[in-house]
Design a protein around this motif. Structure first.
Motif, PDB file in Angstrom:
ATOM      1  N   ARG A 131      -6.805   1.067  -1.596  1.00 24.93           N
ATOM      2  CA  ARG A 131      -6.610  -0.357  -1.900  1.00 24.93           C
ATOM      3  C   ARG A 131      -7.625  -0.869  -2.923  1.00 24.93           C
ATOM      4  NH1 ARG A 131     -10.487  -3.213   0.957  1.00 24.93           N
ATOM      5  NH2 ARG A 131     -11.457  -2.066   2.672  1.00 24.93           N
TER       6      ARG A 131
ATOM      7  N   LEU B  29      -0.343 -10.131  -3.262  1.00 27.81           N
ATOM      8  CA  LEU B  29      -0.146  -9.743  -1.869  1.00 27.81           C
ATOM      9  C   LEU B  29      -0.904 -10.659  -0.929  1.00 27.81           C
ATOM     10  CD1 LEU B  29       1.240  -7.468  -0.203  1.00 27.81           C
ATOM     11  CD2 LEU B  29      -0.935  -6.246  -0.292  1.00 27.81           C
TER      12      LEU B  29
ATOM     13  N   ALA C  82      10.615  -4.179  -1.857  1.00 27.98           N
ATOM     14  CA  ALA C  82      10.446  -3.138  -0.840  1.00 27.98           C
ATOM     15  C   ALA C  82      11.667  -2.220  -0.920  1.00 27.98           C
ATOM     16  CB  ALA C  82      10.316  -3.749   0.548  1.00 27.98           C
TER      17      ALA C  82
ATOM     18  N   VAL D 249       6.549  -1.822  -2.889  1.00 29.10           N
ATOM     19  CA  VAL D 249       6.324  -1.291  -1.539  1.00 29.10           C
ATOM     20  C   VAL D 249       7.410  -0.260  -1.240  1.00 29.10           C
ATOM     21  CG1 VAL D 249       6.113  -1.835   0.908  1.00 29.10           C
ATOM     22  CG2 VAL D 249       5.331  -3.500  -0.811  1.00 29.10           C
TER      23      VAL D 249
ATOM     24  N   TYR E   9       4.200   3.182  -6.894  1.00 30.68           N
ATOM     25  CA  TYR E   9       4.208   2.188  -5.814  1.00 30.68           C
ATOM     26  C   TYR E   9       2.776   1.873  -5.382  1.00 30.68           C
ATOM     27  CZ  TYR E   9       9.232   2.128  -5.455  1.00 30.68           C
ATOM     28  OH  TYR E   9      10.560   1.933  -5.741  1.00 30.68           O
ATOM     29  N   HIS E  10       2.584   0.645  -4.922  1.00 29.20           N
ATOM     30  CA  HIS E  10       1.244   0.183  -4.561  1.00 29.20           C
ATOM     31  C   HIS E  10       0.938   0.321  -3.072  1.00 29.20           C
ATOM     32  CE1 HIS E  10       2.437  -2.337  -8.154  1.00 29.20           C
ATOM     33  NE2 HIS E  10       1.385  -1.678  -8.588  1.00 29.20           N
ATOM     34  N   ALA E  11       1.971   0.390  -2.242  1.00 32.27           N
ATOM     35  CA  ALA E  11       1.759   0.444  -0.786  1.00 32.27           C
ATOM     36  C   ALA E  11       2.980   1.061  -0.133  1.00 32.27           C
ATOM     37  CB  ALA E  11       1.501  -0.954  -0.233  1.00 32.27           C
TER      38      ALA E  11
ATOM     39  N   LEU F 140       5.323   0.918   3.400  1.00 32.69           N
ATOM     40  CA  LEU F 140       5.699   0.255   4.651  1.00 32.69           C
ATOM     41  C   LEU F 140       6.034   1.342   5.656  1.00 32.69           C
ATOM     42  CD1 LEU F 140       6.410  -2.500   6.067  1.00 32.69           C
ATOM     43  CD2 LEU F 140       8.767  -2.059   5.353  1.00 32.69           C
TER      44      LEU F 140
ATOM     45  N   VAL G   7       1.268  -0.864   4.633  1.00 30.96           N
ATOM     46  CA  VAL G   7       1.756  -2.097   5.242  1.00 30.96           C
ATOM     47  C   VAL G   7       2.287  -1.690   6.610  1.00 30.96           C
ATOM     48  CG1 VAL G   7       3.404  -4.000   5.095  1.00 30.96           C
ATOM     49  CG2 VAL G   7       2.368  -3.083   2.998  1.00 30.96           C
TER      50      VAL G   7
END
Length: 353
Positions: free
Chosen positions: A5, A16, A56, A94, A116-118, A120, A148
């Motif tokens: 992060r 975010l 997402a 996401v 992608y940053h994160a 889920l 996430v």
């Protein structure tokens, strides 16, 4: 190469943390249930022009079964490619991650490689595992990409997770947000309690996925005790399948709710939006039939607008339930001011080009 992060672009973290609208991206299929690349692109363009702060992809609304037919990477790659080709503004990307640890780690690596940053993280595949085993799983995936958290309601494959779990999950350093979607007020409060107990409320942002209480989640101050003192946290945005339709209206709704919270106290007409949005969701998500038509219901709204050609899902047994179309007619009529039909009509040809 793993992503932490602390290495995310500051503008992505700002979006975010401030709270934004992140629709869960559906999957466009043709009448042969093959990937419809043109309409998938049109959907992404629609969401970008609607003003969302992120997307997402590869999540429940995209259909978890994309993994079984070799579409996971193509669908994730398409969203990044199409979004970047359509706009220069930053978007929080996401990726849905699921399966046992080996699969989830592999998906995290794929998502990170694609930009992608994160991730889920769905925990449905770990039903029956101990809390220690689930936390270890989460840590392994968090070694690859910021997470996430995802409290998925049991009716569509989730499991009950106590406050102790959420305290331990929130203590994982590479967690940036939690999508709270148990459709259950007590379990929603368990997430808040765990987050505060972990002293992670400044690092981890809460996003509502409670489609039955979208408005109230975004308006309510959630206060719990820590060390004998009250600590208040808020949901800052939404990561929602519901927001895959009437998305321009959803973006405006979120801005309206954020402004109402900042101004305070909350007017009665703002509070009244909760029941209206929930009424729409009952039709979209086919609550009358235990969510059987939840994906097809969203597809049907998009089909009526011209964005999708049909309501086809990967599973041929998934479709609208008896009476669901009539309910969609009703909410579209009674809550027309929440829709974005005119916005779509004005731009559809351009998105499909």
């Amino acid at each position: 190469m793993a992503l932490h992060r602390s290495n995310l672009p500051h503008e992505i973290l700002d979006i975010l943390r401030n709270g934004t609208a992140i629709p869960a991206h559906p999957l466009a299929l043709d009448s042969e249930r093959r990937f419809d690349r043109r309409r998938q692109r049109a959907l992404t363009r629609y969401y970008v022009d609607a003003g969302v702060g992120g997307l997402a992809v590869g999540v429940h609304t995209t259909q978890f079964a994309i993994r079984d037919i070799g579409l996971y990477e193509p669908v994730l790659a398409a969203a990044v490619e199409d979004a970047h080709a359509w706009t220069d503004r930053p978007l929080v990307m996401v990726a849905g991650l699921c399966g046992r640890t080996e699969q989830a780690v592999a998906e995290a690596k794929t998502a990170q490689r694609l930009g992608y940053h994160a991730g889920l993280l769905s925990l449905s595949a770990l039903k029956g595992a101990t809390t220690d085993e689930i936390i270890e799983h989460c840590r392994r995936v968090a070694d690859e990409i910021p997470l996430v958290g995802f409290y998925l309601q049991p009716a569509v494959g989730g499991m009950t997770l106590e406050a102790d779990f959420w305290e331990r999950f929130a203590s994982i350093d590479n967690v940036v947000a939690i999508k709270v979607a148990p459709f259950h007020r007590y379990r929603t409060l368990d997430v808040v309690r765990g987050l505060v107990a972990a002293r992670a409320e400044e690092r981890i942002t809460l996003y509502t996925g409670n489609d039955d209480h979208i408005v109230l989640d975004l308006l309510t101050p959630f206060t719990v005790m820590r060390d004998g003192e009250p600590v208040t946290v808020r949901f800052r945005g939404g990561l929602l399948g519901h927001w895959s339709v009437w998305t321009r209206g959803a973006v405006h709704l979120l801005k309206r709710l954020q402004a109402a919270v900042a101004a305070g106290p909350i007017p009665a007409d703002i509070l009244a939006l909760d029941s209206r949005v929930t009424d729409c969701n009952a039709a979209f998500f086919d609550v009358a039939h235990d969510f059987h038509g939840c994906i097809a219901g969203c597809h049907e709204i998009l089909r009526r607008q011209g964005l999708l050609e049909g309501t086809w899902c990967i599973d041929p047994h998934e479709g609208l339930s008896p009476g669901q179309a009539a309910e969609l007619d009703r909410v579209s009529r009674e809550h027309a001011d929440l829709s974005d039909d005119a916005f779509v009509a004005e731009n559809l040809e351009r998105w499909l080009s």
